[in-house]
Design a protein around this motif. Structure first.
Motif, PDB file in Angstrom:
ATOM      1  N   UNK A 172       0.842  -1.102   0.005  1.00 17.14           N
ATOM      2  CA  UNK A 172       0.028  -0.029  -0.187  1.00 17.14           C
ATOM      3  C   UNK A 172       0.861   1.403  -0.230  1.00 17.14           C
ATOM      4  N   UNK A 173       2.054   1.087  -0.275  1.00 18.14           N
ATOM      5  CA  UNK A 173       2.948   2.353  -0.321  1.00 18.14           C
ATOM      6  C   UNK A 173       4.328   1.910  -1.196  1.00 18.14           C
ATOM      7  N   UNK A 174       4.714   2.994  -2.040  1.00 19.01           N
ATOM      8  CA  UNK A 174       6.040   2.970  -2.628  1.00 19.01           C
ATOM      9  C   UNK A 174       7.246   2.434  -1.647  1.00 19.01           C
ATOM     10  N   UNK A 175       7.085   2.970  -0.513  1.00 17.40           N
ATOM     11  CA  UNK A 175       8.187   2.812   0.682  1.00 17.40           C
ATOM     12  C   UNK A 175       8.182   1.382   0.761  1.00 17.40           C
ATOM     13  N   UNK A 176       7.182   0.458   0.944  1.00 15.12           N
ATOM     14  CA  UNK A 176       6.904  -0.663   1.318  1.00 15.12           C
ATOM     15  C   UNK A 176       7.389  -1.647  -0.047  1.00 15.12           C
ATOM     16  N   UNK A 177       6.871  -1.183  -1.043  1.00 15.31           N
ATOM     17  CA  UNK A 177       7.245  -1.551  -2.382  1.00 15.31           C
ATOM     18  C   UNK A 177       8.949  -1.767  -2.449  1.00 15.31           C
ATOM     19  N   UNK A 178       9.414  -0.804  -2.318  1.00 10.06           N
ATOM     20  CA  UNK A 178      10.835  -0.552  -2.459  1.00 10.06           C
ATOM     21  C   UNK A 178      11.692  -1.306  -1.488  1.00 10.06           C
ATOM     22  N   UNK A 179      11.251  -1.476  -0.198  1.00  2.00           N
ATOM     23  CA  UNK A 179      11.786  -2.409   0.687  1.00  2.00           C
ATOM     24  C   UNK A 179      11.794  -3.918   0.234  1.00  2.00           C
ATOM     25  N   UNK A 180      10.460  -4.125  -0.095  1.00  2.00           N
ATOM     26  CA  UNK A 180      10.280  -5.596  -0.705  1.00  2.00           C
ATOM     27  C   UNK A 180      11.224  -5.930  -1.822  1.00  2.00           C
ATOM     28  N   UNK A 181      11.300  -5.082  -2.498  1.00  2.00           N
ATOM     29  CA  UNK A 181      12.052  -5.372  -3.749  1.00  2.00           C
ATOM     30  C   UNK A 181      13.664  -5.349  -3.401  1.00  2.00           C
ATOM     31  N   UNK A 182      14.109  -4.550  -2.551  1.00  2.62           N
ATOM     32  CA  UNK A 182      15.454  -4.758  -1.856  1.00  2.62           C
ATOM     33  C   UNK A 182      15.764  -6.109  -1.219  1.00  2.62           C
ATOM     34  N   UNK A 183      14.736  -6.429  -0.375  1.00  2.00           N
ATOM     35  CA  UNK A 183      15.060  -7.692   0.256  1.00  2.00           C
ATOM     36  C   UNK A 183      15.007  -8.950  -0.660  1.00  2.00           C
ATOM     37  N   UNK A 184      13.958  -8.852  -1.480  1.00  2.00           N
ATOM     38  CA  UNK A 184      13.620 -10.033  -2.498  1.00  2.00           C
ATOM     39  C   UNK A 184      15.147  -9.994  -3.497  1.00  2.00           C
ATOM     40  N   UNK A 185      15.508  -8.997  -3.860  1.00  2.00           N
ATOM     41  CA  UNK A 185      16.859  -8.849  -4.617  1.00  2.00           C
ATOM     42  C   UNK A 185      17.838  -9.658  -3.859  1.00  2.00           C
ATOM     43  N   UNK A 186      18.073  -9.337  -2.749  1.00  2.00           N
ATOM     44  CA  UNK A 186      19.097  -9.869  -1.949  1.00  2.00           C
ATOM     45  C   UNK A 186      19.103 -11.373  -1.857  1.00  2.00           C
ATOM     46  N   UNK A 187      17.756 -12.008  -1.904  1.00  2.00           N
ATOM     47  CA  UNK A 187      17.260 -13.331  -1.730  1.00  2.00           C
ATOM     48  C   UNK A 187      17.296 -13.931  -3.175  1.00  2.00           C
ATOM     49  N   UNK A 188      17.515 -12.999  -4.219  1.00  2.00           N
ATOM     50  CA  UNK A 188      17.443 -13.593  -5.480  1.00  2.00           C
ATOM     51  C   UNK A 188      16.068 -14.308  -5.865  1.00  2.00           C
ATOM     52  N   UNK A 189      14.931 -13.602  -5.604  1.00  2.00           N
ATOM     53  CA  UNK A 189      13.623 -14.009  -5.618  1.00  2.00           C
ATOM     54  C   UNK A 189      12.955 -13.048  -6.262  1.00  2.00           C
ATOM     55  N   UNK A 190      12.130 -13.299  -7.207  1.00  2.00           N
ATOM     56  CA  UNK A 190      10.926 -12.402  -7.766  1.00  2.00           C
ATOM     57  C   UNK A 190       9.813 -12.319  -6.935  1.00  2.00           C
ATOM     58  N   UNK A 191       9.291 -11.158  -6.097  1.00  2.00           N
ATOM     59  CA  UNK A 191       8.332 -11.330  -5.081  1.00  2.00           C
ATOM     60  C   UNK A 191       7.176 -10.839  -5.858  1.00  2.00           C
ATOM     61  N   UNK A 192       6.054 -11.783  -5.901  1.00  2.00           N
ATOM     62  CA  UNK A 192       4.658 -11.314  -6.529  1.00  2.00           C
ATOM     63  C   UNK A 192       4.093 -10.452  -5.353  1.00  2.00           C
ATOM     64  N   UNK A 193       3.342  -9.531  -5.942  1.00  2.00           N
ATOM     65  CA  UNK A 193       2.537  -8.472  -5.048  1.00  2.00           C
ATOM     66  C   UNK A 193       1.445  -8.298  -5.847  1.00  2.00           C
ATOM     67  N   UNK A 194       0.229  -7.650  -5.088  1.00  2.00           N
ATOM     68  CA  UNK A 194      -0.898  -7.057  -5.419  1.00  2.00           C
ATOM     69  C   UNK A 194      -0.774  -5.677  -4.411  1.00  2.00           C
ATOM     70  N   UNK A 195      -1.346  -4.819  -5.215  1.00  2.00           N
ATOM     71  CA  UNK A 195      -1.804  -3.344  -4.479  1.00  2.00           C
ATOM     72  C   UNK A 195      -3.002  -3.529  -3.834  1.00  2.00           C
ATOM     73  N   UNK A 196      -2.950  -3.198  -2.525  1.00  2.00           N
ATOM     74  CA  UNK A 196      -4.420  -2.939  -1.740  1.00  2.00           C
ATOM     75  C   UNK A 196      -4.896  -1.665  -1.755  1.00  2.00           C
ATOM     76  N   UNK A 197      -6.236  -1.813  -2.338  1.00  2.00           N
ATOM     77  CA  UNK A 197      -6.962  -0.485  -2.692  1.00  2.00           C
ATOM     78  C   UNK A 197      -8.138  -0.574  -1.839  1.00  2.00           C
ATOM     79  N   UNK A 198      -8.101   0.995  -1.022  1.00  2.00           N
ATOM     80  CA  UNK A 198      -9.201   1.290  -0.028  1.00  2.00           C
ATOM     81  C   UNK A 198     -10.324   1.518  -0.945  1.00  2.00           C
ATOM     82  N   UNK A 199     -11.176   0.881  -1.651  1.00  2.00           N
ATOM     83  CA  UNK A 199     -12.173   1.373  -2.532  1.00  2.00           C
ATOM     84  C   UNK A 199     -12.993   2.374  -1.826  1.00  2.00           C
ATOM     85  N   UNK A 200     -13.547   2.078  -0.673  1.00  2.00           N
ATOM     86  CA  UNK A 200     -14.783   2.763  -0.291  1.00  2.00           C
ATOM     87  C   UNK A 200     -14.318   4.013   0.661  1.00  2.00           C
TER      88      UNK A 200
END
Ligand SMILES: *Cc1c(COP(=O)(O)O)cnc(C)c1O
Length: 230
Positions: free
Chosen positions: A101-129
């Motif tokens: 739900x934020x760019x900051x979180x996505x960037x951190x997931x990307x950093x950790x996944x990169x270190x692990x040699x993984x491609x992390x699948x994600x969805x964006x959580x939307x607060x529709x209402x």
């Protein structure tokens, strides 16, 4: 009713809802994620034996313990809020993180996944209402954030997730799901060709049949499988 009975009935209801679909729907069959927060390892094993292949957990600490016992054979889905300081625990476990739900979180997931040699699948959580009590980005921010995230090399954006408001009449959620499906198709069109937007996670015990009618292809069911949570 046993856990196996409930799974059987839920799968029937899923099929019936697919046949009533008003829109094409997100691609592929509907994936049933069994939400196991607060459930015992014994009950989880029963669900896995009865044909569940995907598990949904809310809390990292709880998932770490359960993952140590059950291993990586089932698919693990993180459906609860993720704090940046827990990302290093989440990435080794989860096949799909529904709650970005934020760019900051996505960037951190990307950093950790990169270190692990993984491609992390994600969805964006939307607060529709636009509920103050719920996490998630605003619908109008979604395409912009998706675009930024799509450039992160160790991250793979697959689609969108929402938690609808609780209404006693499940028909009242229909508009929320319809709005997210609209955003999902807009996202498919906005992303470059090489990025596959194929996952739309919406619907829980109370409202999953409506969510499927409106295009969901991942539903997250807890109570409907395991009974009321302790
Ligand atoms: C708990 C939870 C569910 C499952 O809710 P039920 O009503 O028990 O089916 C689904 N999604 C999220 C994000 C949850 O926290």
């Amino acid at each position: 009713m046993t856990i196996a009975d409930n799974i059987c009935i839920t799968k029937d209801h899923i099929q019936e809802a697919v046949s009533r679909r008003i829109v094409a729907g997100a691609p592929g069959p509907v994936k049933l994620v069994a939400v196991t927060k607060n459930q015992s390892i014994g009950d989880m094993k029963e669900a896995l034996t009865a044909g569940i292949s995907a598990i949904g957990e809310n809390r990292i600490q709880e998932a770490v313990g359960k993952f140590a016992e059950l291993g990586s054979i089932p698919e693990w889905h993180l459906i609860g809020h993720l704090q940046t300081n827990k990302v290093h625990l989440a990435v080794p476990i989860f096949d799909l993180i529904h709650s970005v739900d934020s760019e900051r979180l996505a960037v951190e997931i990307n950093r950790i996944a990169g270190k692990m040699g993984k491609r992390q699948n994600i969805l964006l959580q939307v607060n529709v209402a636009g509920e103050a009590t719920k996490y998630g980005i605003a619908p109008e921010e979604t395409l912009d954030l998706a675009w930024k995230i799509s450039k992160l090399e160790s991250l793979c954006i697959r689609g969108l997730m929402t938690i609808a408001p609780y209404y006693t009449d499940k028909e009242d959620t229909r508009l929320v799901f319809r709005n997210l499906y609209g955003l999902f198709t807009a996202l498919q069109e906005a992303m470059p060709q090489n990025i596959l937007i194929d996952s739309l996670s919406m619907g829980m015990t109370n409202d999953y049949t409506v969510a499927i009618e409106e295009g969901a292809n991942i539903v997250r069911i807890g109570t409907g499988i395991f009974g009321a949570r302790k």
